[in-house]
Design a protein around this motif. Structure first.
Motif, PDB file in Angstrom:
ATOM      1  N   THR A   1      -5.548 -46.332  16.778  1.00  0.00           N
ATOM      2  CA  THR A   1      -5.180 -45.843  17.998  1.00  0.00           C
ATOM      3  C   THR A   1      -3.710 -45.524  17.980  1.00  0.00           C
ATOM      4  N   VAL A   2      -3.450 -44.458  18.994  1.00  0.00           N
ATOM      5  CA  VAL A   2      -1.875 -43.930  19.114  1.00  0.00           C
ATOM      6  C   VAL A   2      -1.154 -44.821  19.762  1.00  0.00           C
ATOM      7  N   ASP A   3      -0.116 -45.298  19.178  1.00  0.00           N
ATOM      8  CA  ASP A   3       0.963 -46.031  19.744  1.00  0.00           C
ATOM      9  C   ASP A   3       1.450 -45.119  21.062  1.00  0.00           C
ATOM     10  N   PRO A   4       1.346 -45.641  22.280  1.00  0.00           N
ATOM     11  CA  PRO A   4       1.908 -44.512  23.544  1.00  0.00           C
ATOM     12  C   PRO A   4       3.546 -44.670  23.477  1.00  0.00           C
ATOM     13  N   GLU A   5       4.106 -45.417  22.703  1.00  0.00           N
ATOM     14  CA  GLU A   5       5.491 -45.482  22.709  1.00  0.00           C
ATOM     15  C   GLU A   5       6.120 -44.634  21.712  1.00  0.00           C
ATOM     16  N   THR A   6       5.370 -44.470  20.409  1.00  0.00           N
ATOM     17  CA  THR A   6       5.765 -43.601  19.463  1.00  0.00           C
ATOM     18  C   THR A   6       4.738 -42.158  19.620  1.00  0.00           C
TER      19      THR A   6
END
Ligand code: NI
Length: 136
Positions: free
Chosen positions: A52-57
């Motif tokens: 899943t995509v890290d919302p921070e990066t």
């Protein structure tokens, strides 16, 4: 689920043969890849990971870290080497692209998990027209 793929390239020599076969029988079964004096391929390796995509990066995985991992675990050991004789993770196996994809999977699965993703596919192109995909 998101997938991301890193490509790396390597050149390596191999020979497909069974020692109990004659050179003629090896040639019948394995074709040009059984040349007694070895030969090389320009391999392309595609490593696909999922997560899943890290919302921070905004990243699924740090591709620089993935590339470094593939280079350390695989490319440094196999590039410009003889797969039959010199590559530790291929010892005792037929140096086929199928077996190579499984061996590379086994080398990468755990360290990829440590980078926060899951290994999805190891694809190896041995030539323009032949490639193998392994999904574990
Ligand atoms: Ni070959």
């Amino acid at each position: 689920m998101m997938y991301i793929t890193r490509r790396e390239r390597f050149n390596a020599a191999h020979r497909l043969f069974r020692p109990e076969y004659s050179d003629t029988k090896n040639m019948e079964v394995f074709g040009k890849c059984s040349n007694p004096n070895w030969h090389g391929h320009n391999y392309e390796l595609f490593v696909t990971v999922k997560g899943t995509v890290d919302p921070e990066t905004g990243f699924l995985i740090n591709l620089k870290a993935l590339s470094k991992l593939i280079r350390e675990k695989i490319i440094q050991k196999i590039d410009h080497k003889n797969i039959n004789l010199e590559v530790d993770f291929m010892q005792g196996q037929m140096a086929s692209t199928e077996n190579l994809s499984v061996a590379i999977w086994n080398e990468l699965e755990k360290p990829v998990r440590h980078l926060g993703a899951k290994l999805h596919c190891v694809k190896i192109c041995e030539s323009e027209n032949n490639f193998v995909e392994y999904f574990g």
